[in-house]
Design a protein around this motif. Structure first.
Motif, PDB file in Angstrom:
ATOM      1  N   ARG A   1      -7.225  -2.227   4.449  1.00 36.37           N
ATOM      2  CA  ARG A   1      -8.261  -1.833   5.413  1.00 36.37           C
ATOM      3  C   ARG A   1      -8.975  -3.076   5.965  1.00 36.37           C
ATOM      4  O   ARG A   1      -9.273  -3.168   7.154  1.00 36.37           O
TER       5      ARG A   1
ATOM      6  N   ARG B   1       0.829  -1.206   0.000  1.00 39.82           N
ATOM      7  CA  ARG B   1       0.000   0.000   0.000  1.00 39.82           C
ATOM      8  C   ARG B   1       0.871   1.268   0.000  1.00 39.82           C
ATOM      9  O   ARG B   1       0.601   2.225  -0.735  1.00 39.82           O
TER      10      ARG B   1
ATOM     11  N   ILE C   1      -5.844  -0.571  -1.310  1.00 41.67           N
ATOM     12  CA  ILE C   1      -6.268   0.246  -0.159  1.00 41.67           C
ATOM     13  C   ILE C   1      -7.345  -0.520   0.626  1.00 41.67           C
ATOM     14  O   ILE C   1      -7.292  -0.625   1.852  1.00 41.67           O
ATOM     15  N   GLU C   2      -8.298  -1.073  -0.096  1.00 46.53           N
ATOM     16  CA  GLU C   2      -9.385  -1.847   0.550  1.00 46.53           C
ATOM     17  C   GLU C   2      -8.837  -3.083   1.247  1.00 46.53           C
ATOM     18  O   GLU C   2      -9.275  -3.438   2.337  1.00 46.53           O
TER      19      GLU C   2
ATOM     20  N   GLY D   1      -7.230   1.132  -5.756  1.00 41.45           N
ATOM     21  CA  GLY D   1      -8.335   1.067  -4.804  1.00 41.45           C
ATOM     22  C   GLY D   1      -8.403  -0.292  -4.112  1.00 41.45           C
ATOM     23  O   GLY D   1      -8.720  -0.376  -2.920  1.00 41.45           O
ATOM     24  N   THR D   2      -8.071  -1.340  -4.861  1.00 40.24           N
ATOM     25  CA  THR D   2      -8.145  -2.695  -4.282  1.00 40.24           C
ATOM     26  C   THR D   2      -7.107  -2.883  -3.178  1.00 40.24           C
ATOM     27  O   THR D   2      -7.413  -3.473  -2.133  1.00 40.24           O
TER      28      THR D   2
END
Lengths: 219, 456
Positions: free
Chosen positions: A108, A85, A104-105, A101-102
């Motif tokens: 998380r 990340r 980051i997700e 985005g993937t």
């Protein structure tokens, strides 16, 4: 003009590829190790991680998954996702938006699960695997490759070499991957000279692969 | 106090009432997934967080916005003329419009740069002007000018596409002006002053509050995003260092770091985020810096007081938009007024930004008021005082309810050959009801701003 990239960005993209590949390679092994711990050898997980330089202790198969994902060691999934990340954030302009985005997700999700009072089960491993597959898919959907794509791909391949050598796989497979790395390096660097790998020793081979990267990314 | 509903805003509420509100969460998901962040430093800790977003846009009718456009263009022409004059002929000082000592005491005034004129004599390339709408006069008032490194344009820009996808009805039924031209404004401004070479956006790096914005804008305007160590100066020419060792000439730098840090050889020697020698290249005319070095003097809240005079002096026009009523303790008559009325004024430190150094007289104790008076008496140039403007609240959708919050409006003006006012801006709202501090660095959130034609 070819796509411009600074050495730092190229390096970030390369490491992004390496960390994602490392996550995927370990997750694939976890599935097999989980079954082996249950059915064959309770110590199978420790042996695998010892080859990565990690001492891993666990009570049973489910605990093994938890320690592998969130334990205090350098190959835990949280740390790998964090590193992926960080590299993605710095070089985000050169990574497909959906892939960015993937990751980051994904981080998380891991962070959230690490705070969960219940231990994770194997479904969670599958959930991460699905996202990593989606991430590779997003990175590969462009028909025309740019320099940035090659750096991520080289990172992925170098990690494959490294991981396979550490796990004692045959050198023929490694040779095929090194060929592919050379092909991409020739696209990135004018007058790139393909250096033959001489070593059969693991450490020698790893050093030679690193030397290839140094020739691609000027300090 | 909320602004009265008009026929146009009623149309918005009619459409809003028919929307599925459970979809509002998707904005947050989008911002989380794509790390649309404005990071904070609190007690020395780096806090990564997405900028809070409110789904109810600020609506400005096109007719009303036309006056803002004219007023801001006028203001930027005048401020650019002021900076060019200040760093060359200094006529405005010689003719006594602004006291010389007042200029020389401005922290952002860089004497070393007097005599240097940048490419095409443009200094105010990218500007963020903060306005509020006064409840008494119903007019927009200018609160401050940000002519150094104003941030924030990327947030409404990135959320607009998402908004259109989640709630297309608004865009089908209302004539909302498109905003996607902002990157082309920036590109145009860079190309206009480019001295030959590529365009780059210079960022302090990943741990800067607005790193998301730096990367987003670089991508949208087609420039390379770089950190200081990725550029090099040789023979007064700036180069981009490519991964393979090749050096590519740079013609324009949209720098997102303050003057103080841009060149350790010229300013702060301890800066690790600047480019050694870039000022030498700039002074040789070999690279354009956006915004120009030395603009900090125009951001000085004391200089803000003189902007209406600048408009009259340089353009021979009356200001279209007025300042908030402001007093300078530097002048004796103003100082007396400030001391007599301090309990109802807003006191600002001229060199601060981001909502720091702002004191509200009505919230202070007698002892605190006496303390600040002593400070003002000792350092009159350091402060300004302003009447507290009761500006309109905006309706915000918070925890499933619509409630009022104080909100300002940062408008963006990009100057190439001439100033272009963007059909949007950053509407910033305070998190707590009644709070006047709306700055993102104070934890405030943002709204999209829709400029809407009256008919469709």
């Amino acid at each position: 003009m070819n796509q411009l990239l600074t050495a730092t960005t190229a390096s970030n993209l390369y490491w992004f590829g390496r960390y994602i590949e490392r996550m995927e390679a370990i997750l694939i092994e976890l599935s097999d190790l989980f079954d082996r711990i249950v059915d064959v050898d309770a110590n199978a997980g420790s042996l695998f991680y010892a080859r990565l330089g990690v001492t891993l202790e666990y009570k049973d198969a489910r605990d093994f998954i938890n320690v592998a994902l969130f334990g205090d060691h350098h190959a835990n999934m949280m740390r790998l996702a964090y590193n992926a990340r960080e590299n993605a954030i710095i070089s985000r302009n050169y990574i497909d938006a959906e892939a960015f985005g993937t990751i980051i997700e994904l981080y998380r999700l891991l962070e959230h699960e690490s705070k969960n009072m219940y231990t994770v089960d194997f479904d969670f491993v599958d959930a991460i695997m699905t996202r990593i597959s989606a991430l590779w898919g997003s990175l590969n959907h462009r028909l025309k490759r740019r320099n940035s794509d090659y750096f991520i791909r080289i990172g992925k391949l170098v990690e494959k070499v490294d991981f396979n050598l550490r796990q004692g796989c045959d050198n023929e497979f490694v040779g095929v991957i090194l060929e592919e790395i050379d092909t991409m390096a020739a696209l990135l660097v004018e007058d790139y000279v393909r250096a033959k790998t001489s070593g059969v020793e693991r450490d020698t081979l790893i050093a030679e692969v690193n030397a290839k990267i140094d020739r691609i990314i000027a300090p | 106090m909320l602004e009265p509903t008009t026929a146009l805003t009623q149309r918005f509420w009619d459409i809003f009432s028919k929307q599925n509100r459970s979809k509002i969460d998707r904005f947050e998901s989008y911002m989380d997934k794509f790390a649309v962040n404005f990071n904070l430093y609190k007690d020395g800790a780096f806090i990564e967080r997405s900028l809070p977003f409110d789904v109810i846009p600020r609506i400005i009718e096109a007719r009303e916005f036309a006056k803002i456009e004219r007023g801001l263009s006028q203001r930027i022409w005048a401020l650019n003329a002021f900076l060019e004059d200040l760093y060359t002929d200094q006529k405005i000082i010689k003719e006594g419009i602004i006291p010389e000592a007042f200029i020389h005491q401005a922290k952002g005034f860089l004497r070393d740069f007097v005599g240097f004129s940048p490419a095409k004599k443009i200094r105010t390339h990218i500007n963020g002007i903060d306005l509020v709408k006064d409840t008494v006069s119903g007019e927009w008032k200018i609160l401050e000018d940000n002519l150094r490194v104003p941030s924030g344009a990327s947030y409404p820009l990135s959320i607009r596409d998402t908004y259109r996808k989640i709630y297309p009805d608004f865009f089908e039924q209302l004539s909302i002006r498109p905003i996607s031209n902002y990157p082309s404004y920036l590109r145009g401004a860079m190309e206009y002053v480019n001295t030959g070479g590529i365009n780059v956006v210079l960022t302090p790096g990943r741990f800067n509050s607005a790193y998301y914005e730096h990367s987003y804008l670089a991508q949208e305007l087609g420039a390379e995003l770089v950190r200081g160590h990725e550029l090099i100066v040789e023979n007064k020419v700036l180069y981009y260092k490519n991964y393979n060792g090749a050096k590519i000439r740079v013609g324009a730098v949209y720098r997102r770091l303050d003057d103080e840090f841009i060149d350790p050889l010229h300013f702060n020697a301890e800066s690790l985020i600047g480019v050694p020698g870039i000022i030498e290249a700039y002074l040789a005319g070999n690279v354009a810096l956006l915004n120009a070095v030395g603009n900090g003097v125009a951001d000085d809240k004391g200089i803000y007081y003189f902007v209406p005079q600048m408009i009259q002096y340089y353009l021979g026009e009356e200001p279209i938009l007025s300042n908030a009523p402001t007093y300078l303790p530097y002048f004796e008559t103003d100082k007396k007024y400030i001391f007599d009325n301090i309990h109802k004024l807003v006191i600002k430190d001229v060199a601060e930004a981001g909502g720091y150094g702002v004191l509200f007289g009505h919230t202070m104790t007698k002892l605190q008021l006496e303390d600040i008076k002593s400070l003002i008496a000792a350092q009159p140039r350091r402060f300004i005082a302003q009447e507290l403007i009761e500006f309109y609240d905006e309706r915000c959708y918070i925890n499933g309810e619509i409630s009022p919050r104080k909100a300002d409006f940062r408008a963006y003006v990009v100057m190439g050959e001439s100033p272009k006012v963007w059909n949007c801006g950053l509407t910033r709202y305070a998190m707590e009801e009644g709070n006047y501090l709306v700055n993102s660095s104070q934890g405030g959130g943002f709204k999209d701003t829709w400029v809407i034609e009256e008919t469709k």
